[in-house]
Design an enzyme around this catalytic site. Structure first.
Site, PDB file in Angstrom:
ATOM      1  N   SER A 152       0.828  -1.199   0.000  1.00  0.00           N
ATOM      2  CA  SER A 152       0.000   0.000   0.000  1.00  0.00           C
ATOM      3  C   SER A 152       0.866   1.254   0.000  1.00  0.00           C
ATOM      4  O   SER A 152       1.639   1.461  -0.934  1.00  0.00           O
ATOM      5  CB  SER A 152      -0.957  -0.050   1.200  1.00  0.00           C
ATOM      6  OG  SER A 152      -1.963   0.921   1.080  1.00  0.00           O
ATOM      7  N   ASP A 252      -9.874  -4.130  -4.720  1.00  0.00           N
ATOM      8  CA  ASP A 252      -9.173  -3.005  -4.106  1.00  0.00           C
ATOM      9  C   ASP A 252      -9.262  -1.790  -5.020  1.00  0.00           C
ATOM     10  O   ASP A 252      -9.012  -1.891  -6.225  1.00  0.00           O
ATOM     11  CB  ASP A 252      -7.709  -3.402  -3.882  1.00  0.00           C
ATOM     12  CG  ASP A 252      -6.868  -2.311  -3.255  1.00  0.00           C
ATOM     13  OD1 ASP A 252      -7.420  -1.300  -2.780  1.00  0.00           O
ATOM     14  OD2 ASP A 252      -5.638  -2.487  -3.238  1.00  0.00           O
ATOM     15  N   HIS A 282      -7.941  -5.197  -0.222  1.00  0.00           N
ATOM     16  CA  HIS A 282      -6.769  -4.427   0.156  1.00  0.00           C
ATOM     17  C   HIS A 282      -6.272  -4.891   1.531  1.00  0.00           C
ATOM     18  O   HIS A 282      -7.061  -5.179   2.433  1.00  0.00           O
ATOM     19  CB  HIS A 282      -7.140  -2.938   0.232  1.00  0.00           C
ATOM     20  CG  HIS A 282      -5.973  -2.053   0.534  1.00  0.00           C
ATOM     21  ND1 HIS A 282      -5.102  -1.604  -0.447  1.00  0.00           N
ATOM     22  CD2 HIS A 282      -5.509  -1.540   1.694  1.00  0.00           C
ATOM     23  CE1 HIS A 282      -4.183  -0.851   0.105  1.00  0.00           C
ATOM     24  NE2 HIS A 282      -4.403  -0.801   1.410  1.00  0.00           N
TER      25      HIS A 282
END
Length: 319
Positions: A152, A252, A282
């Site tokens: 991320s 995601d 995610h």
């Protein structure tokens, strides 16, 4: 996913939190969850920084139960540059060490809003530069054994660190693994160029509103969010980058921008492998070890670490 499971997930959607006001609450919750019993692991803490620097970056080293590879994974955690730390990512890093058979170094870079851009980036850059210049400090026999990894916002930091190493004439990593990385600045469903932002930005693990809050805390000046050191997909020069594995999650909102970054790296002449995990949300790198999404991702990661020649390949579910 079936309709009932989708509805259940929507109950945990991030609009229930205002990250600009609640980030400290989220940090405390993450640490409490990480303090729950986890599999036994071998770890040691230390600090690293440039000679004479007043700030030295905390690093936690995780050793696998069985050493299968000589690679050292330098890991930058996710959390929108605002949450996450060594403690909250300890279970995920212990899992990473065991499932890859590699030493993992977890980097505790400074967080926004107390330390906005580029403080956290400079911490990650300093750690990577110093370890690549002196790989024995990382427990590696050569710089080629050091792999940059991030999930991320941490995937964003890994990608940008690689760009900075090139731009500043430093020794770069030979490989990087970007897990559902942030690569673009616009996550407004009305203006984003990516379908995943519109299709998956309100229902699941990460939402448009949460990403927007993170950006406002990390980079308060809206104009600076388009900077290539914040949004690497905006870079006009992506040449001379490490061999790259990009893994995305089907459900995601960051899916399309991560895959777009992989394709942009490939177009610039770099060796790239793209893999989308079907049905994944995610943040799946933090799931329990029995998770199908987690195990699929580590199968791909291990093949990549072993020099899988299937570059520029994609999962069958990808366009």
């Amino acid at each position: 996913m079936n309709r009932l499971f989708r509805a259940a997930l929507s109950l945990f959607a991030a609009p229930r939190l205002n990250m600009r006001e609640d980030y400290e609450k989220v940090r405390r919750r993450q640490r409490r969850l990480a303090a729950l019993p986890v599999p036994r692991y071998q770890a040691s803490d230390w600090r690293i920084g440039p000679d004479g620097a007043s700030h030295r970056v905390p690093v936690r080293t995780f050793q696998p139960k069985e050493r299968l590879r000589d690679d050292v994974l330098v890991f930058f955690h996710g959390g929108g540059w605002v949450t996450g730390d060594i403690e909250s990512y300890t279970p995920a890093c212990a899992t990473m060490a065991d499932l890859t058979g590699c030493t993992v170094l977890s980097v505790d870079y400074r967080l926004a809003p107390e330390h906005p851009f580029p403080a956290g980036l400079e911490d990650c850059y300093d750690v990577a530069r110093l370890l690549l210049e002196d790989p024995q400090r990382a427990g590696a026999d050569s710089a080629d054994r050091i792999v940059l990894v991030g999930d991320s916002a941490g995937g964003n930091l890994a990608a940008v660190v690689s760009l900075l190493l090139r731009d500043r004439g430093r020794h770069g990593a030979s490989r990087q693994i970007l897990l559902y990385p942030v690569t673009h600045w616009d996550h407004d469903p009305a203006s984003s160029p990516f379908a995943s932002v519109r299709n998956h930005g309100e229902d699941y693990r990460l939402t448009n509103a949460e990403v927007q809050d993170y950006f406002e805390l990390y980079v308060p000046d809206p104009e600076r969010r388009r900077d290539r050191l914040v949004a690497p997909l905006m870079s006009e020069d992506l040449s001379a980058q490490p061999r790259t594995l990009v893994i995305t999650a089907e459900l995601d909102l960051l899916r399309d921008e991560g895959e777009a970054y992989g394709r942009a790296l490939e177009a610039a002449g770099n060796a790239v492998r793209l893999h989308r995990v079907d049905g994944a949300l995610h943040g799946f790198i933090a799931l329990p070890r029995f998770s199908r999404s987690l195990r699929e991702a580590y199968e791909v990661i291990n093949a990549f670490l072993d020099g899988d020649a299937e570059e520029s390949s994609v999962h069958q579910g990808m366009p």
